[in-house]
Design a protein around this motif. Structure first.
Motif, PDB file in Angstrom:
ATOM      1  N   VAL A 238     -35.063 -11.696  88.974  1.00 20.58           N
ATOM      2  CA  VAL A 238     -35.244 -10.458  89.000  1.00 20.58           C
ATOM      3  C   VAL A 238     -36.930 -10.565  88.710  1.00 20.58           C
ATOM      4  N   PRO A 239     -37.408  -9.553  89.553  1.00 25.70           N
ATOM      5  CA  PRO A 239     -39.014  -9.445  89.246  1.00 25.70           C
ATOM      6  C   PRO A 239     -40.141  -9.537  88.451  1.00 25.70           C
ATOM      7  N   GLY A 240     -40.824 -10.417  87.778  1.00 30.03           N
ATOM      8  CA  GLY A 240     -41.616 -10.222  86.650  1.00 30.03           C
ATOM      9  C   GLY A 240     -41.012 -11.363  85.807  1.00 30.03           C
ATOM     10  N   LEU A 241     -39.795 -11.956  86.257  1.00 30.82           N
ATOM     11  CA  LEU A 241     -39.417 -13.342  85.244  1.00 30.82           C
ATOM     12  C   LEU A 241     -39.531 -14.403  86.263  1.00 30.82           C
ATOM     13  N   VAL A 242     -39.614 -15.229  85.259  1.00 29.24           N
ATOM     14  CA  VAL A 242     -39.716 -16.789  86.386  1.00 29.24           C
ATOM     15  C   VAL A 242     -38.506 -17.475  85.722  1.00 29.24           C
ATOM     16  N   HIS A 243     -37.495 -17.805  86.464  1.00 24.47           N
ATOM     17  CA  HIS A 243     -36.430 -18.460  86.271  1.00 24.47           C
ATOM     18  C   HIS A 243     -36.802 -20.325  85.488  1.00 24.47           C
ATOM     19  N   LEU A 244     -36.763 -20.675  84.177  1.00 20.65           N
ATOM     20  CA  LEU A 244     -36.900 -21.847  83.965  1.00 20.65           C
ATOM     21  C   LEU A 244     -35.495 -22.688  83.725  1.00 20.65           C
TER      22      LEU A 244
ATOM     23  N   LEU B 104     -32.565 -19.152  80.584  1.00 23.82           N
ATOM     24  CA  LEU B 104     -33.898 -19.017  80.598  1.00 23.82           C
ATOM     25  C   LEU B 104     -34.810 -19.084  81.163  1.00 23.82           C
ATOM     26  N   TYR B 105     -35.240 -17.638  80.653  1.00 23.21           N
ATOM     27  CA  TYR B 105     -36.254 -17.155  81.717  1.00 23.21           C
ATOM     28  C   TYR B 105     -37.716 -17.012  80.874  1.00 23.21           C
TER      29      TYR B 105
END
Length: 299
Positions: free
Chosen positions: A13-19, A27-28
């Motif tokens: 998702v743009p603006g989210l970094v997957h963790l 978790l992002y």
């Protein structure tokens, strides 16, 4: 060997970094530095994440957690900032997404037990203790304990099993002051939730919490008091001395260990897909737990 039968690819998702991809949650981190937790419909059992999902499970977990956070607000602050969908997120994330404070998490599963069952029962049968805490003679599967006890465990990675540890080990890991704070908070939250559930005809046999620090303050995090993290028993069917009926994944466990599944949990082979009737029965139990606890009809 255990873990994911089929590990999913996280949605970008743009603006989210997957963790992280957990057993149930993705978790992002958003651009503000907050955590975005998305509860999937994945089901885990016997340290495996199964290839079959349970429809609506992630939404039930999220909505029930939100209800409990509200019931506990005066007793324990929580990490929820918003339930608003991040811009650009898929529509399926609605109802299963929480935007949360980024906390300094405590590396301990904080377990409270009010009844004897599960791994606690196995230890009790050997030594009359649970996590090193002495208990009286004569208890059986499903017995109510003289008082609730704090029985912490290690946090396991996907495919590994949580291991019970002593209170002294927790104090060694996180310090005596934090260990005491965790025990007090865990038992206080359990007692409140036990009484609320009891008023609704449900026994809260045991549950696990996760806590983190927001500055110096202890905060309740992750999910809370769901059928994934708790044992809920119908009070009118409680009968010590046998396995109890429950609002959780017991249909899944029972089928996996039955001859019908053809699966040997001691082997290194992954478990098979679940049949439709097991999926439907499990979904119904999760929904029933939500409806009985909240008094709200699931839709």
């Amino acid at each position: 060997m255990s873990g994911f039968v089929e590990k999913p690819e996280p949605i970008q998702v743009p603006g989210l970094v997957h963790l992280h991809t957990g057993k149930v949650r993705e978790l992002y981190r958003n651009e503000a530095g907050d955590l975005v937790m998305v509860a999937s419909d994945r089901m885990s059992a016997y340290d495996w994440v199964l290839p079959t999902e349970i429809p609506d499970k992630g939404r039930v977990l999220t909505q029930l957690s939100l209800w409990w956070f509200d019931q506990l607000r005066d007793l324990a602050p929580n990490h929820v900032l918003s339930t608003e969908l991040p811009e650009g997120a898929p529509a399926d994330w609605a109802g299963r997404t929480l935007v949360c404070k980024s906390l300094r998490m405590v590396p301990v599963e904080c377990v409270a037990r009010g009844y004897l069952t599960g791994s606690g029962l196995a230890e009790y049968r050997e030594s009359r203790t649970v996590c090193g805490l002495a208990l009286p003679e004569g208890l059986v599967d499903g017995s109510e304990l003289p008082a609730p006890i704090f029985t912490p465990a290690t946090k396991a990675e996907v495919g590994e099993h949580d291991e019970n540890v002593s209170y002294e080990e927790v104090a060694r890991q996180v310090g005596a002051e934090t260990a005491a704070e965790l025990r007090q908070a865990t038992l206080a939250v359990y007692a409140r939730a036990r009484d609320i559930a009891r008023d609704r005809g449900i026994i809260l046999a045991d549950t696990k919490f996760e806590f983190g620090f927001d500055g110096d303050g202890l905060v309740l995090a992750d999910e809370v008091l769901t059928p994934d993290s708790s044992r809920f028993w119908p009070a009118d069917q409680w009968q010590p001395g046998r396995a109890q009926s429950s609002y959780d994944k017991q249909f899944v466990r029972d089928w996996l260990t039955s001859a019908a599944s053809g699966w040997d949990r001691r082997s290194e082979q992954p478990p098979p897909p679940l049949p439709g009737e097991v999926v439907e029965a499990t979904r119904a139990k999760y929904v029933e737990a939500y409806e009985r606890l909240t008094g709200v009809r699931w839709s």
